[in-house]
Design a protein around this motif. Structure first.
Motif, PDB file in Angstrom:
ATOM      1  N   UNK A 117       0.843  -1.202   0.000  1.00  0.00           N
ATOM      2  CA  UNK A 117       0.000   0.000   0.000  1.00  0.00           C
ATOM      3  C   UNK A 117       0.871   1.242   0.000  1.00  0.00           C
ATOM      4  N   UNK A 118       1.956   1.233   0.793  1.00  0.00           N
ATOM      5  CA  UNK A 118       2.879   2.370   0.832  1.00  0.00           C
ATOM      6  C   UNK A 118       3.482   2.605  -0.547  1.00  0.00           C
ATOM      7  N   UNK A 119       3.845   1.516  -1.226  1.00  0.00           N
ATOM      8  CA  UNK A 119       4.399   1.625  -2.571  1.00  0.00           C
ATOM      9  C   UNK A 119       3.366   2.216  -3.537  1.00  0.00           C
ATOM     10  N   UNK A 120       2.128   1.743  -3.454  1.00  0.00           N
ATOM     11  CA  UNK A 120       1.078   2.269  -4.333  1.00  0.00           C
ATOM     12  C   UNK A 120       0.824   3.754  -4.075  1.00  0.00           C
ATOM     13  N   UNK A 121       0.815   4.144  -2.790  1.00  0.00           N
ATOM     14  CA  UNK A 121       0.622   5.560  -2.454  1.00  0.00           C
ATOM     15  C   UNK A 121       1.766   6.400  -2.997  1.00  0.00           C
ATOM     16  N   UNK A 122       2.999   5.900  -2.890  1.00  0.00           N
ATOM     17  CA  UNK A 122       4.150   6.649  -3.416  1.00  0.00           C
ATOM     18  C   UNK A 122       4.055   6.766  -4.938  1.00  0.00           C
ATOM     19  N   UNK A 123       3.661   5.703  -5.599  1.00  0.00           N
ATOM     20  CA  UNK A 123       3.517   5.764  -7.064  1.00  0.00           C
ATOM     21  C   UNK A 123       2.392   6.720  -7.472  1.00  0.00           C
ATOM     22  N   UNK A 124       1.311   6.704  -6.689  1.00  0.00           N
ATOM     23  CA  UNK A 124       0.217   7.638  -6.974  1.00  0.00           C
ATOM     24  C   UNK A 124       0.688   9.070  -6.784  1.00  0.00           C
ATOM     25  N   UNK A 125       1.473   9.306  -5.737  1.00  0.00           N
ATOM     26  CA  UNK A 125       2.035  10.637  -5.514  1.00  0.00           C
ATOM     27  C   UNK A 125       2.934  11.061  -6.664  1.00  0.00           C
ATOM     28  N   UNK A 126       3.744  10.138  -7.156  1.00  0.00           N
ATOM     29  CA  UNK A 126       4.601  10.437  -8.309  1.00  0.00           C
ATOM     30  C   UNK A 126       3.762  10.766  -9.534  1.00  0.00           C
ATOM     31  N   UNK A 127       2.714   9.980  -9.750  1.00  0.00           N
ATOM     32  CA  UNK A 127       1.854  10.218 -10.915  1.00  0.00           C
ATOM     33  C   UNK A 127       1.195  11.587 -10.825  1.00  0.00           C
ATOM     34  N   UNK A 128       0.686  11.936  -9.660  1.00  0.00           N
ATOM     35  CA  UNK A 128       0.054  13.250  -9.487  1.00  0.00           C
ATOM     36  C   UNK A 128       1.052  14.379  -9.663  1.00  0.00           C
ATOM     37  N   UNK A 129       2.269  14.186  -9.172  1.00  0.00           N
ATOM     38  CA  UNK A 129       3.310  15.203  -9.339  1.00  0.00           C
ATOM     39  C   UNK A 129       3.660  15.384 -10.803  1.00  0.00           C
TER      40      UNK A 129
END
Length: 140
Positions: A117-129
């Motif tokens: 989940x932490x990895x998915x949240x980080x990837x989502x943050x990268x995508x949004x950035x």
């Protein structure tokens, strides 16, 4: 991007860590020390069979050969009795070990899920950035 304090992010595609935790030899030696009568019975069985086969090849006395075959049967009976007796004697220990192993496996599964989940949240943050940067560049 991974956080500086976490240089390597866990991946949901990593290998099965549980497989590598205990090697086959470690498991074998643990089983031998848990129930030592079973390997002893197996060794006696092999010894008697080996002596009987040598007696047959050498053409020695049939009585000795039959005696060795009888000892093999007795050793096999001893081994089976050790297996059955050990399963009754160590049943509570096996259940307790199984419960501990189950709890450890559940805990590891929860930790792996949290890391995923932490990895998915980080990837989502990268995508949004990246989307935000792309929008800003599109406005220019």
């Amino acid at each position: 991007m991974p956080a500086p304090e976490d240089p390597k992010m866990p991946s949901s595609f990593e290998g099965n860590e549980e497989f590598y935790e205990t090697s086959r030899t470690t498991k074998l030696f643990r089983r031998i020390t848990d129930e030592p009568l079973i390997p002893l019975g197996m060794a006696l069985t092999c010894w008697a069979l080996f002596r009987a086969s040598r007696s047959i090849r050498a053409g020695n006395d049939r009585d000795y050969t039959n005696k060795m075959f009888r000892r093999r049967i007795y050793a096999q009976g001893f081994t089976i009795a050790a297996m059955v007796g050990g399963s009754y004697y160590y049943a509570d220990e096996h259940r307790a070990r199984k419960n501990v192993e189950t709890k450890v496996a559940e805990q590891k599964a929860k930790e792996k899920n949290r890391a995923w989940i932490k990895e998915l949240e980080a990837r989502e943050g990268e995508r949004l950035e990246l989307e935000r940067i792309a929008r800003e560049e599109a406005k220019k």
